[in-house]
Scaffold this motif. Structure first.
Motif, PDB file in Angstrom:
ATOM      1  N   VAL A 160       7.251  -0.935   8.224  1.00  0.00           N
ATOM      2  CA  VAL A 160       8.355  -0.701   8.235  1.00  0.00           C
ATOM      3  C   VAL A 160       9.371  -1.714   7.151  1.00  0.00           C
ATOM      4  CG1 VAL A 160      10.735  -0.789   9.232  1.00  0.00           C
ATOM      5  CG2 VAL A 160       8.812   0.296  10.420  1.00  0.00           C
ATOM      6  N   ASN A 161       9.642  -1.072   6.068  1.00  0.00           N
ATOM      7  CA  ASN A 161      10.511  -2.040   5.153  1.00  0.00           C
ATOM      8  C   ASN A 161      11.769  -1.707   4.867  1.00  0.00           C
ATOM      9  OD1 ASN A 161      11.111  -3.064   2.718  1.00  0.00           O
ATOM     10  ND2 ASN A 161       9.083  -3.778   2.234  1.00  0.00           N
ATOM     11  N   GLU A 162      12.691  -2.004   5.417  1.00  0.00           N
ATOM     12  CA  GLU A 162      14.266  -1.565   5.258  1.00  0.00           C
ATOM     13  C   GLU A 162      14.644  -1.776   3.810  1.00  0.00           C
ATOM     14  OE1 GLU A 162      16.238  -0.030   7.631  1.00  0.00           O
ATOM     15  OE2 GLU A 162      14.496   0.094   8.892  1.00  0.00           O
ATOM     16  N   ASN A 163      14.275  -2.578   3.193  1.00  0.00           N
ATOM     17  CA  ASN A 163      14.647  -2.984   1.764  1.00  0.00           C
ATOM     18  C   ASN A 163      14.502  -1.672   0.898  1.00  0.00           C
ATOM     19  OD1 ASN A 163      15.852  -5.676   1.903  1.00  0.00           O
ATOM     20  ND2 ASN A 163      13.705  -6.269   2.154  1.00  0.00           N
ATOM     21  N   LEU A 164      13.349  -1.257   1.071  1.00  0.00           N
ATOM     22  CA  LEU A 164      13.033   0.230   0.381  1.00  0.00           C
ATOM     23  C   LEU A 164      12.898   1.436   1.334  1.00  0.00           C
ATOM     24  CD1 LEU A 164      10.289  -1.719  -1.757  1.00  0.00           C
ATOM     25  CD2 LEU A 164      12.474  -0.959  -2.662  1.00  0.00           C
ATOM     26  N   SER A 165      13.563   1.305   2.312  1.00  0.00           N
ATOM     27  CA  SER A 165      13.446   2.239   3.196  1.00  0.00           C
ATOM     28  C   SER A 165      12.083   3.013   3.437  1.00  0.00           C
ATOM     29  CB  SER A 165      14.433   3.543   2.923  1.00  0.00           C
ATOM     30  OG  SER A 165      15.572   2.777   2.588  1.00  0.00           O
ATOM     31  N   LEU A 166      11.507   2.671   4.065  1.00  0.00           N
ATOM     32  CA  LEU A 166      10.140   3.119   3.975  1.00  0.00           C
ATOM     33  C   LEU A 166       9.314   2.911   5.611  1.00  0.00           C
ATOM     34  CD1 LEU A 166       6.904   3.473   2.717  1.00  0.00           C
ATOM     35  CD2 LEU A 166       7.034   0.971   2.721  1.00  0.00           C
ATOM     36  N   ALA A 167       8.642   3.871   5.848  1.00  0.00           N
ATOM     37  CA  ALA A 167       8.245   4.127   6.980  1.00  0.00           C
ATOM     38  C   ALA A 167       6.826   4.708   6.954  1.00  0.00           C
ATOM     39  CB  ALA A 167       8.925   4.512   8.323  1.00  0.00           C
ATOM     40  N   ARG A 168       5.665   3.999   7.279  1.00  0.00           N
ATOM     41  CA  ARG A 168       4.555   4.894   7.015  1.00  0.00           C
ATOM     42  C   ARG A 168       3.560   4.531   8.258  1.00  0.00           C
ATOM     43  NH1 ARG A 168       1.519   7.839   5.821  1.00  0.00           N
ATOM     44  NH2 ARG A 168       0.116   7.204   4.038  1.00  0.00           N
ATOM     45  N   GLY A 169       2.731   5.492   8.640  1.00  0.00           N
ATOM     46  CA  GLY A 169       1.742   5.065   9.628  1.00  0.00           C
ATOM     47  C   GLY A 169       0.222   5.272   9.150  1.00  0.00           C
ATOM     48  N   ASN A 170      -0.649   4.702   9.656  1.00  0.00           N
ATOM     49  CA  ASN A 170      -2.123   4.449   8.981  1.00  0.00           C
ATOM     50  C   ASN A 170      -2.985   5.540   9.481  1.00  0.00           C
ATOM     51  OD1 ASN A 170      -2.600   3.578  11.534  1.00  0.00           O
ATOM     52  ND2 ASN A 170      -4.084   2.218  10.865  1.00  0.00           N
ATOM     53  N   PHE A 171      -2.581   6.763   9.991  1.00  0.00           N
ATOM     54  CA  PHE A 171      -3.170   8.004  10.327  1.00  0.00           C
ATOM     55  C   PHE A 171      -3.037   8.798   9.063  1.00  0.00           C
ATOM     56  CE2 PHE A 171      -3.285   7.937  15.336  1.00  0.00           C
ATOM     57  CZ  PHE A 171      -3.857   6.928  15.157  1.00  0.00           C
ATOM     58  N   PRO A 172      -4.280   9.221   8.445  1.00  0.00           N
ATOM     59  CA  PRO A 172      -4.263  10.006   7.321  1.00  0.00           C
ATOM     60  C   PRO A 172      -3.695  11.497   7.762  1.00  0.00           C
ATOM     61  CG  PRO A 172      -6.291   9.128   7.415  1.00  0.00           C
ATOM     62  CD  PRO A 172      -5.597   8.648   8.904  1.00  0.00           C
ATOM     63  N   LYS A 173      -2.853  11.981   6.857  1.00  0.00           N
ATOM     64  CA  LYS A 173      -2.437  13.277   7.157  1.00  0.00           C
ATOM     65  C   LYS A 173      -3.473  14.189   7.074  1.00  0.00           C
ATOM     66  CE  LYS A 173       2.202  14.978   6.521  1.00  0.00           C
ATOM     67  NZ  LYS A 173       3.441  14.828   5.928  1.00  0.00           N
ATOM     68  N   HIS A 174      -4.455  14.101   6.213  1.00  0.00           N
ATOM     69  CA  HIS A 174      -5.139  15.328   5.909  1.00  0.00           C
ATOM     70  C   HIS A 174      -6.520  15.383   6.966  1.00  0.00           C
ATOM     71  CE1 HIS A 174      -7.407  11.620   4.217  1.00  0.00           C
ATOM     72  NE2 HIS A 174      -8.481  12.231   4.590  1.00  0.00           N
ATOM     73  N   MET A 175      -6.398  14.459   7.932  1.00  0.00           N
ATOM     74  CA  MET A 175      -7.299  14.441   9.152  1.00  0.00           C
ATOM     75  C   MET A 175      -6.778  14.993  10.212  1.00  0.00           C
ATOM     76  SD  MET A 175      -9.061  10.836   8.503  1.00  0.00           S
ATOM     77  CE  MET A 175     -10.687  10.919   9.684  1.00  0.00           C
ATOM     78  N   THR A 176      -7.274  15.898  10.801  1.00  0.00           N
ATOM     79  CA  THR A 176      -6.968  16.436  11.982  1.00  0.00           C
ATOM     80  C   THR A 176      -7.002  15.511  13.242  1.00  0.00           C
ATOM     81  OG1 THR A 176      -9.192  17.393  12.757  1.00  0.00           O
ATOM     82  CG2 THR A 176      -7.752  18.826  11.279  1.00  0.00           C
ATOM     83  N   SER A 177      -6.366  15.737  14.281  1.00  0.00           N
ATOM     84  CA  SER A 177      -6.491  14.845  15.368  1.00  0.00           C
ATOM     85  C   SER A 177      -7.750  14.550  15.759  1.00  0.00           C
ATOM     86  CB  SER A 177      -5.579  15.449  16.618  1.00  0.00           C
ATOM     87  OG  SER A 177      -4.278  15.834  16.150  1.00  0.00           O
ATOM     88  N   LYS A 178      -8.587  15.791  15.856  1.00  0.00           N
ATOM     89  CA  LYS A 178      -9.852  15.795  16.319  1.00  0.00           C
ATOM     90  C   LYS A 178     -10.783  14.705  15.441  1.00  0.00           C
ATOM     91  CE  LYS A 178     -13.577  18.440  17.990  1.00  0.00           C
ATOM     92  NZ  LYS A 178     -14.431  19.490  17.734  1.00  0.00           N
ATOM     93  N   GLU A 179     -10.638  14.997  14.169  1.00  0.00           N
ATOM     94  CA  GLU A 179     -11.380  13.817  13.068  1.00  0.00           C
ATOM     95  C   GLU A 179     -11.065  12.674  13.344  1.00  0.00           C
ATOM     96  OE1 GLU A 179     -12.128  17.089   9.344  1.00  0.00           O
ATOM     97  OE2 GLU A 179     -10.135  15.977   9.649  1.00  0.00           O
ATOM     98  N   ILE A 180      -9.703  12.325  13.573  1.00  0.00           N
ATOM     99  CA  ILE A 180      -9.476  10.871  13.796  1.00  0.00           C
ATOM    100  C   ILE A 180     -10.019  10.368  14.970  1.00  0.00           C
ATOM    101  CG2 ILE A 180      -7.526   9.339  14.110  1.00  0.00           C
ATOM    102  CD1 ILE A 180      -6.003  11.007  12.360  1.00  0.00           C
ATOM    103  N   LYS A 181     -10.125  11.200  15.936  1.00  0.00           N
ATOM    104  CA  LYS A 181     -10.656  10.835  17.319  1.00  0.00           C
ATOM    105  C   LYS A 181     -12.013  10.406  17.135  1.00  0.00           C
ATOM    106  CE  LYS A 181      -7.637  12.461  21.001  1.00  0.00           C
ATOM    107  NZ  LYS A 181      -7.161  13.741  21.801  1.00  0.00           N
TER     108      LYS A 181
END
Lengths: 355, 355, 355
Positions: free
Chosen positions: C134-155
């Motif tokens: 979270v970086n409020e100065n640049l309004s930024l919120a990101r998670g570290n789960f890659p979007k191109h991977m499915t839930s099953k792949e991440i698991k």
């Protein structure tokens, strides 16, 4: 065609420099040089040496703190060790030394006893801090154990702000004294003490010269004028089971001195972009001295009008139009050397009262 | 010898200023001034007043957070207090309000019961945040209790984004409503709520004007499109002993709403280096207006060639060589005044077609 | 009166440009253009494209870390789960995997047994990290789960520095191998491992391209040359009650591998102020090329004196005084055209030795 291209190339590879007026007058000359000297001193002395404007600085430090509390406390005639009075036990950057416990033993409801632990007041209670600093932007990793001290020296030293400012072992009573707190009041009501580890690193030098500075403050001080919650305490429970499997608990209200280790840092490292910008600013500022000297020269000096005449060459629309009509009159013959004729024409209008 | 030194000193204390051409033409004059005005407005209005470019800003804040949760929860007909449903108990920046527990009592293997705690849904469940900010780089220490509120007002107030944005006491149900979460789903599966305390400090003003801004967000939202682990839960055990000294434990899987208090800050303070650089940039930008006006003057205006002739004084290698051979011819007589003769020579070649 | 005002306005709307000397000489022309080209390449290539000087960067990140440890450990022939060997249980950024416990059972004083848990050496022991930034100065919120991977792949994935650098699930033995630690020594003495998550975000691009980079290091390495406290351990107690309500406890000295997740970040975003300053610096630097060329032209070239004469127009106090006395002598008649006369006077003194 080829000759036109050649002309273009020739025109491109020319060098344009400003035409300058050199005023050989002592007064303005001295003002000019003194002004330039002041600007150079300011930039070299303040901007570059003192403010280190040639460095890119980074205040975003990420650090890992390891703490260990040692020593015994006394509750009545019972001895308590760290497993009893330090919470949480794993030695992170925030830990509490419990100084007073109000026990509500649920099994025997209504019975409430207040007991005091006097660890804080006792001199053999020490806290040990291992802190290491990680800053990936400038690739930096440093620990707070001084290299010149042997393991034995570090083990036996005690922090003192003047005589031993690098020893990472602190006596709790010393910290409380430095922050000017009354130990008894603090032990009774609890409180929050900040241990600030400040790293000022000049990464252009040896990383070993980048030393921590410790300072201590009472963190709940800003809340002193709104005494909503005085001191520091928290409740927790110990859970038991009776023989027949029934849960019961002991509720504890612990008054504690909470220590927060706050690591701040400021690491600077040479970087070309700020260096360049500041050098450009320095050169431009030296140039700005001209503005001041021009004002003096063109307004306050004897013969200001003459200096103006030397510095400024006026050209008005009327002159240009006169010159245009003139050159149009002799257009054909002058065509091959338009530029030169223009030059001379323009010049003759403004500067050639010589017959 | 002394006279040579004197000549050197005299040469040093001179003042050099550019020779300028002043064009007295309305069209270019107006364009010039309008352009300069726009740049001045941009720098004063946007760069200095709005972007506060005269300040050095620091986003690396180190803060200490103190929290206290109050209120009762209900599990069936049993009352639960904070010692039962808040973990960890010491009131740090991360704490969990347990909303559901799956108990696996090891003593009686196989027996699994699910119980729900409804603290989150209950209105008397409040969280209290004390936050103070420490920034050693700008020597700053601030607490989040507003000075204009009395202790009693702070004790009795409740945060509301519009009517009471500075009150540091938050009702859990309000936070969940603001983040737009379904309380029941969240209580069932657990979740992670971020409470962002943003400090925007202008340290050139009174430090009391440096106020916190609270905002709330669901921190596990970025993981919503990869639902690997929905909600938030953790396992812990309570350890017991039988009469004959055998260990046994109760395993608890706690579904909880985890609150993370994230403190960000941006503190700005007047600093000479950025101020100077921006002033220099402003002056230089005003000077760059000349580039635009020169293009207009020397290309688009009637009489452009005449203006060019006024601005540019050409000197080619041929002229210099001619001048050199001329001066060499009369070398002896001219020696004492080389400079003057050169001047005149150069001038006569380019500017003196006047007979 | 009105005409004076008009004169003032006319005087204001003028345009002043420097008078330039254009040197049509190949050598200096080529040096000039090559120098300008080098500066342009440096600014565009290095300062703007490589160093991204048009961006405002922010290294002060505030992040929230969620961890979950999975897998079983073995103590003798007993199976241990996370509730037994992970402390604290709630899955924060700092957690310890206990690898060895020395139990001092107070009930039976004197009895001391050492037992080892071999989770770290066991391959099914995994740590799972959810990290959001979270970086409020640049309004930024990101998670570290890659979007191109499915839930099953991440698991089902496991982090590997080369083949799977974005998978957020780490095998403990892999981390220890990457840091080059001897697993058995570490498990025996304990240690501190840093898991650095580095976010490099270019916010001018899609926020999805802002990816985390994982790296691992032994955090207690800087303390290696002062081996005051080898490894990592902490003491805690489990509290029990006898049938008749007497407290007793079991003291545990836990040797653990402590994992510290350190999140660093560097987010850059286009900003007008640094862009403008760097553009101004670029233009000014191009102008500074003139300084170099002037030195060459006025010192090293054949005909340097002639070039000097073209560039510098000297005016001394004596000239001004002579001009003053001259103009004062014919004061009345010249008054209406003071400026022009001054111009000519000054010019005739310095530039008109032509008879």
């Amino acid at each position: 065609m080829a000759s036109m291209l050649w002309a273009c190339v020739t025109d491109f590879f020319t060098y344009e420099t400003t035409k300058s007026v050199v005023v050989k007058t002592w007064s303005v000359g001295v003002i000019n040089r003194v002004f330039q000297l002041l600007i150079i001193i300011y930039f070299i002395g303040y901007v570059f040496l003192y403010q280190k404007a040639y460095q890119q600085s980074d205040t975003g430090v990420e650090s890992s703190v390891m703490t260990k509390v040692k020593g015994f406390g006394y509750q009545g005639n019972q001895v308590l060790d760290v497993a009893d009075y330090v919470y949480p036990p794993q030695g992170a950057g925030i830990f509490c030394i419990i100084t007073k416990v109000i026990v509500t033993d649920n099994q025997f409801r209504g019975l409430c006893e207040e007991t005091a632990l006097d660890c804080a007041a006792h001199t053999d209670c020490q806290a040990f801090y291992g802190n290491n600093l990680v800053n990936e932007n400038l690739s930096l990793a440093r620990g707070n154990f001084p290299k010149h001290m042997t393991s034995k020296e570090i083990k036996t030293c005690t922090y003192h702000p003047l005589t031993n400012p690098l020893c990472p072992i602190f006596r709790v009573s010393d910290i409380l004294n430095i922050t000017g707190q009354d130990v008894n009041t603090l032990a009774k009501k609890g409180g929050e003490i900040g241990i600030n580890i400040e790293w000022k690193c000049n990464l252009d030098q040896d990383v070993e010269l980048c030393k921590p500075e410790y300072s201590f403050s009472r963190l709940d001080a800003p809340f002193a004028h709104n005494p909503v919650s005085q001191g520091y305490n928290f409740r927790f429970a110990k859970y038991y089971k009776t023989d027949d499997g029934k849960d019961y608990r002991t509720l504890l209200k612990a008054y504690a001195i909470r220590f927060d280790i706050l690591v701040t840092g400021n690491a600077g490292k040479f970087s070309t972009v700020p260096t360049l910008i500041n050098i450009v600013a320095a050169f431009t500022s030296i140039g700005l001295g001209t503005v001041l000297c021009d004002i003096i020269l063109l307004n306050c000096m004897k013969g200001a009008e003459q200096y103006k005449a030397k510095k400024f060459e006026e050209v008005s629309k009327a002159q240009i139009e006169a010159s245009l009509s003139q050159s149009q009159g002799s257009q054909l013959s002058l065509k091959p050397e338009t530029k030169k004729s223009c030059d001379s024409g323009a010049f003759s209008l403004s500067n050639d009262p010589v017959p």
